[in-house]
Design an enzyme around this catalytic site. Structure first.
Site, PDB file in Angstrom:
ATOM      1  N   HIS A  43       3.908   4.494  -3.374  1.00  0.00           N
ATOM      2  CA  HIS A  43       5.220   4.489  -2.084  1.00  0.00           C
ATOM      3  C   HIS A  43       5.637   5.936  -1.870  1.00  0.00           C
ATOM      4  O   HIS A  43       6.019   6.462  -0.803  1.00  0.00           O
ATOM      5  CB  HIS A  43       6.354   3.744  -2.307  1.00  0.00           C
ATOM      6  CG  HIS A  43       5.944   2.187  -2.449  1.00  0.00           C
ATOM      7  ND1 HIS A  43       5.754   1.579  -3.647  1.00  0.00           N
ATOM      8  CD2 HIS A  43       5.602   1.426  -1.492  1.00  0.00           C
ATOM      9  CE1 HIS A  43       5.422   0.150  -3.224  1.00  0.00           C
ATOM     10  NE2 HIS A  43       5.494   0.031  -2.143  1.00  0.00           N
ATOM     11  N   GLU A  89      -2.142 -10.146  -0.369  1.00  0.00           N
ATOM     12  CA  GLU A  89      -2.168  -8.882  -1.249  1.00  0.00           C
ATOM     13  C   GLU A  89      -2.239  -9.201  -2.723  1.00  0.00           C
ATOM     14  O   GLU A  89      -2.079  -8.279  -3.428  1.00  0.00           O
ATOM     15  CB  GLU A  89      -0.981  -7.795  -0.819  1.00  0.00           C
ATOM     16  CG  GLU A  89       0.236  -8.556  -1.107  1.00  0.00           C
ATOM     17  CD  GLU A  89       1.455  -7.455  -0.489  1.00  0.00           C
ATOM     18  OE1 GLU A  89       1.279  -6.468  -0.368  1.00  0.00           O
ATOM     19  OE2 GLU A  89       2.668  -8.006  -0.436  1.00  0.00           O
ATOM     20  N   ASP A 133      -1.954  -3.351  -2.263  1.00  0.00           N
ATOM     21  CA  ASP A 133      -1.446  -4.233  -3.491  1.00  0.00           C
ATOM     22  C   ASP A 133      -2.709  -5.119  -3.987  1.00  0.00           C
ATOM     23  O   ASP A 133      -3.098  -5.227  -5.085  1.00  0.00           O
ATOM     24  CB  ASP A 133      -0.395  -5.004  -3.232  1.00  0.00           C
ATOM     25  CG  ASP A 133       1.097  -4.398  -3.628  1.00  0.00           C
ATOM     26  OD1 ASP A 133       1.204  -3.671  -4.720  1.00  0.00           O
ATOM     27  OD2 ASP A 133       1.879  -4.231  -2.686  1.00  0.00           O
ATOM     28  N   CYS A 140      -2.901  -3.849   6.941  1.00  0.00           N
ATOM     29  CA  CYS A 140      -1.931  -2.965   7.041  1.00  0.00           C
ATOM     30  C   CYS A 140      -1.813  -1.844   5.756  1.00  0.00           C
ATOM     31  O   CYS A 140      -0.941  -1.089   5.449  1.00  0.00           O
ATOM     32  CB  CYS A 140      -0.538  -3.317   7.295  1.00  0.00           C
ATOM     33  SG  CYS A 140       0.071  -4.753   5.922  1.00  0.00           S
TER      34      CYS A 140
HETATM   35  C1  PEP Z   1       0.051  -3.087   0.943  1.00  0.00           C
HETATM   36  O1  PEP Z   1       0.267  -3.504  -0.247  1.00  0.00           O
HETATM   37  O2  PEP Z   1      -1.187  -2.830   1.242  1.00  0.00           O
HETATM   38  C2  PEP Z   1       1.142  -2.811   1.829  1.00  0.00           C
HETATM   39  C3  PEP Z   1       0.669  -2.663   3.171  1.00  0.00           C
HETATM   40  O3  PEP Z   1       2.387  -2.958   1.527  1.00  0.00           O
HETATM   41  P1  PEP Z   1       3.165  -1.768   0.540  1.00  0.00           P
HETATM   42  O4  PEP Z   1       2.288  -0.642   0.503  1.00  0.00           O
HETATM   43  O5  PEP Z   1       4.456  -1.621   1.239  1.00  0.00           O
HETATM   44  O6  PEP Z   1       3.085  -2.764  -0.796  1.00  0.00           O
HETATM   45 MG    MG Z   2       2.227  -4.455  -0.827  1.00  0.00          MG
END
Ligand code: PEP
Ligand code: MG
Length: 599
Positions: free
Chosen positions: A193, A435, A459, A506
């Site tokens: 993050h 995920e 994830d 995403c």
């Molecule tokens: C992911 O896990 O790919 C995702 C887009 O969500 P985050 O990165 O916020 O966990």
């Molecule tokens: Mg995620």
């Protein structure tokens, strides 16, 4: 000159002076002072309070401007605590009578206040403990900064690179200022993050740079190369010159990408959709600039972080989502419900004693345990969707059909409740994030009961490979080309195709040139990228044929290891990536010796 290597996570090269922050939370300095130093220690405490007041005032204005007056009132509570007599008097008493340094005296005072608050029955008063902790953290940070360097965070006079063990998403508010040009941390990985934060702030960043807080001295000149994951300490004049020239070249390249508008269509005519991942409402400007067609992921936990320690109420949810949907002018906006927990998101509502938070009560699991919080968000979302039909709702961390049905029932319940109150709520597309490997393996069943799917590779990769996405020690195992991951991706995309529902991706993979090309070859049509990467990804995808990408990826999928797959993809796509981005950006993803692209 020395070079520290880390993980390349962001777009950009920056030059600045190091501000090493190594003592905010842990390692609180505790020492006795001489009686003659009492007054100077008082002054340190007063200065910190004055600066905290300025910072909170600035944050208050920012919150009022961007989020509305209700959010701003949180900072009024912080100002009251800061000016509270017992906090000041008691801290100064400990400095004077016990001869403690300001940090220690303050920490002891806060500890006593927190214990007193924790013992109160009234939950509203108990919650104020969170505000006290927040103010305390701010004061300690200012004291640490001041003792590191006689300068505060809001008074930076030159371009500054923050060097720290780690940073949190909630640090975004103060990191977002023009003088901070880059950050370097010891912790974190490509899909952590903190990396997402660097991209959201559009600043250069290198993460996972082990030992950097020890190797860099306060005030050292640093070049942070977010493309290649290097930090050059005290560069020579020639090195600096060459990196600055490279930066100018990249800026020109980026401007050229942004001009390269128009439909995202492959050379053999396949239409693609490029949307953006957004954490802050301000990023919508970037989406417009780069010509993205909507938001493929709004990480709503950032809204929770902005209001922490309070939780947003229905109106706050409603206002934030309406604003986002309005600013997107009819383009789709996929809003993900709360994904708190895991390795990086903190909030007082989470149980800090979770032994293994990444595998624990995170995202939808937390929401189903706390229906009060989840239903409030759903109410805000459905009410906003009634005003703005471009809103879609996405649920993170779904692991199977039972859980998915529970969520759907809950959404239906909230809808009925709103309709009973007289609101008219139109159908709102609802889709799970895929995920977790278990969800990927039962994706056919999930697809049958979903309006769309969205793949979260950050994830999915973490859980498939059992590699903590923020942990540097196992970063070498975090292989996006692992055949297990690619097979799961292929199955998810196929399942959505069979059910004729949209599937987007995403995760960070969609923002990497080689990743985007691989996804094209796996049959993906909808990509949601970091806003700053949209133009680059578009320029690459428009120069490739879907048919050729499918062939290359199908050949690669026949190989047994991630290394071989990656080499195959690089050999096939490296020439194209290099032709679009130039050699220096491809040097760590390809051999750079392809004569002509095969695509
Ligand atoms: C992911 O896990 O790919 C995702 C887009 O969500 P985050 O990165 O916020 O966990
Ligand atoms: Mg995620």
């Amino acid at each position: 000159m020395k070079t520290v290597r880390g993980i390349a996570v962001s777009h950009g090269i920056a030059v600045g002076r190091a501000l090493v922050i190594s003592r905010w939370e842990s390692d609180l300095p505790r020492y006795r002072i001489a009686p003659a130093d009492v007054r100077s220690e008082f002054r340190r405490f007063w200065r910190a309070r004055r600066q905290a007041r300025d910072e909170i005032g600035t944050l208050r204005e920012k919150a009022a401007r961007e989020l509305g007056d209700k959010y701003a009132s949180i900072f009024d509570a912080h100002l009251m605590i800061l000016d509270d007599r017992s906090l000041g008097r008691e801290t100064m008493g400990r400095i004077r009578d016990d001869l403690l340094n300001a940090e220690w005296a303050l920490a002891k005072t806060v500890k006593r206040l927190l214990a007193a608050f924790a013992g109160v029955d009234d939950p509203y008063i108990r919650e104020r403990g969170g505000d006290i902790s927040d103010v305390h953290t701010r004061l300690q940070r200012i004291l640490a900064l001041e003792s590191n360097r006689e300068e505060g965070i809001l008074e930076l006079e030159e371009d500054t690179v923050i060097v720290a063990p780690s940073l949190l998403p909630s640090d975004a508010l103060w990191l977002h200022q023009p003088r901070i040009v880059a950050f370097v941390t010891e912790q974190g990985g490509k899909t952590s993050h903190t990396a997402i934060l660097a991209n959201a702030l559009e600043i250069a960043a290198v993460l996972g740079a082990e030992g950097v807080t020890e190797m860099v001295e306060q005030g050292d000149e640093l070049i942070v190369d977010g493309f290649h994951g290097t930090v050059i300490v005290a560069p020579t004049a020639e090195e600096k010159d060459s990196r600055l020239r490279e930066r100018a070249r990249l800026e020109q390249l980026e401007a050229a990408f942004e001009m390269d508008r128009g439909p995202v269509r492959t050379t053999d005519g396949v239409e693609l959709v490029l949307r953006g991942n957004v954490e802050f409402l301000e990023e919508v400007k970037t989406l417009h600039r780069v010509g993205a067609s909507g938001v493929g992921l709004y990480r709503s936990e950032f809204l929770f972080l902005a209001t922490a320690p309070r939780l947003p109420d229905t109106d706050q949810h409603f206002e934030a989502y309406c604003r986002l949907a309005r600013e997107l002018e009819g383009q789709p906006v996929v809003i993900r419900t709360l994904d708190l927990g895991g390795e990086k998101y903190f909030n007082d509502v989470l149980d800090s004693g979770e032994p293994n938070p990444v595998m624990g009560l995170r995202a939808i699991r937390f929401c189903l345990k706390r229906p009060d919080i989840f239903r409030t968000q759903l109410r805000g979302l459905l009410l906003a969707a009634a005003e703005y039909p471009n809103i879609r709702i996405m649920i993170p961390m779904i692991s199977g059909l039972e859980e998915w049905r529970e969520v759907r029932a809950m959404v239906a319940g909230v809808r009925e409740e709103l309709e009973a109150e007289g609101h008219r709520i139109p159908p709102v597309p609802l889709g799970p994030m895929i995920e977790i490997p278990a969800a990927a393996l039962v994706v056919d069943a999930l697809a049958r009961e979903s309006d769309f799917l969205s793949i979260g590779t950050n994830d999915l990769q973490q859980y498939t490979l059992a590699v903590d996405r923020g942990n540097r020690s196992v970063a070498y195992l975090n292989d996006p080309w692992h055949p297990a991951l690619l097979r799961l991706l292929r199955e998810i995309i196929l399942a959505a195709r069979r059910r004729e529902i949209p599937v987007a991706l995403c995760g960070e993979m969609a923002s990497e040139p080689l990743g985007a090309l691989t996804l094209l070859g796996l049959g993906l049509r909808e990509f949601s990228c970091n806003p700053v990467m949209v133009s680059e990804v578009r320029s690459i995808l428009r120069r490739c044929s879907e048919k050729a990408a499918r062939r290359v990826v199908s050949e690669a999928m026949g190989l047994p290891t991630g290394k071989e797959i990656r080499e195959h993809l690089e050999a096939a796509f490296g020439g194209l990536v290099e032709a679009v981005l130039g050699p220096s950006l491809t040097e760590d993803v390809g051999d750079g010796h392809q004569d002509s692209p095969r695509c």
